[in-house]
Design an enzyme around this catalytic site. Sequence first.
Site, PDB file in Angstrom:
ATOM      1  N   SER A 188     -21.073 -45.934  63.087  1.00 25.78           N
ATOM      2  CA  SER A 188     -22.179 -46.225  63.990  1.00 25.78           C
ATOM      3  C   SER A 188     -23.328 -46.891  63.242  1.00 25.78           C
ATOM      4  CB  SER A 188     -22.679 -44.939  64.652  1.00 25.78           C
ATOM      5  OG  SER A 188     -21.758 -44.465  65.591  1.00 25.78           O
TER       6      SER A 188
ATOM      7  N   HIS B 115     -29.103 -42.729  67.480  1.00 27.93           N
ATOM      8  CA  HIS B 115     -28.542 -41.393  67.262  1.00 27.93           C
ATOM      9  C   HIS B 115     -28.254 -41.118  65.789  1.00 27.93           C
ATOM     10  CE1 HIS B 115     -24.556 -43.511  67.484  1.00 27.93           C
ATOM     11  NE2 HIS B 115     -24.216 -42.589  66.609  1.00 27.93           N
TER      12      HIS B 115
ATOM     13  N   ASP C 180     -29.799 -47.271  72.172  1.00 30.51           N
ATOM     14  CA  ASP C 180     -29.238 -46.661  70.964  1.00 30.51           C
ATOM     15  C   ASP C 180     -29.446 -47.550  69.740  1.00 30.51           C
ATOM     16  OD1 ASP C 180     -28.004 -44.623  69.542  1.00 30.51           O
ATOM     17  OD2 ASP C 180     -26.008 -45.487  69.759  1.00 30.51           O
TER      18      ASP C 180
END
Length: 411
Positions: free
Chosen positions: A254, A140, A170
Amino acid sequence: MVIVVGYYDQDYENYNSKRQKGNRGGWFLAGLVGAILGGLLMLFALPTLSNFNFLPYDMDLGGEVNQQEDGIASTGEVKNVSVEVNTAITGIVDEVSDAVVGVVNLQEAGFWNETGEAGTGSGVIYKKDGKNAFVVTNHHVIAGASQVEISLSDGTRVPAEILGSDELTDLAVLRVDSEKIKQVAQFGDSDKVKPGEPVIAIGNPLGLQFSGSVTQGIISGTERAIPIDSNGDGQVDWNAEVIQTDAAINPGNSGGALINIDGKVIGINSMKIAQSAVEGIGLAIPANLAIPIIEDLETYSEVRRPYMGIAMRSLNEVSSYHWEQTLKLPKDIESGIVVMSVEPISPAAQAGLQELDVITEFAGQEVKDIIELRKILYKQEVGNTVEFTYYRGGEKQTGKMKLGEQDILGS
């Protein structure tokens, strides 16, 4: 008139004067001896009295007195102390921090299709091979990017190539020129992680202005399952297995590293439950689950997953009316997946599966729902032949299937 006649005896006066002086000298000598004896007595008695807490102060062996007042100790001598802080944490950060980079998602926008920053995240340099270095980040973080750059710890920006990404886990892998890469992180064994173990999270929370931020916490839980709806149809497609930590992980973290006390990367930070009532819940993809995905993305630019070639639905999502009337299942069958359609020339078609078949076992394991079947399926190798059990028209049957390969989420 009376006249008193006397005489002054000089010798007697001299005698009294000498006698008074002698008495004063004796008293002084006696007092001096008493003071010396008293001092010696206190010198030897004080340590004993201190040991039995009979004194209103503490006395150390060096003779320094620490006055006690209302439970607060103050030393008789004040010193300025210079302390050098050098702990295991600071050492680990020195060893790993340069391997954690910023990842900049650049996208074209506006009338003139100008390229600008659409978002930033973090990444981990995990490999350096000749002229190339490789970075793992989250899918993402780079989704929708027309260009990607990485930002090194000194602020230098380096163009990056997206080798591949996987929406289901992911994860994404980038390739950059290795000329300016100085540090590479090492993966640890995430299967050995235990709750309560100290960990460190390194990343770029809230953007590159906070690059290299370090937070510390513990492992709060292992093998947590987070439901994932990858195609946005409202149905859970996958339960992502993650590590839970209370180390602060915020937007921008992230793709960063979750590091154990040995300085090894045991997880790739991925998601944070962002609710006002929730604090201290950060999630990371375990290293042992990430490594095979990273290897596939680096080698094939995709994750090589086996597939069956069917559309399916969990039995528990079908009304009990159809269990009996449409599927004609025995009453003791309470879980499985329903085959909704079969792709032509797919492994499922070649194995003889048909619409409305109900699969209850696959590769020797019980199938409870779609998520369970995918877990079993994705542990198999492409090309493996597996046995399965299913019901058709209420009758139990078995079959064999040679698994094919497909690069999209499917079954």
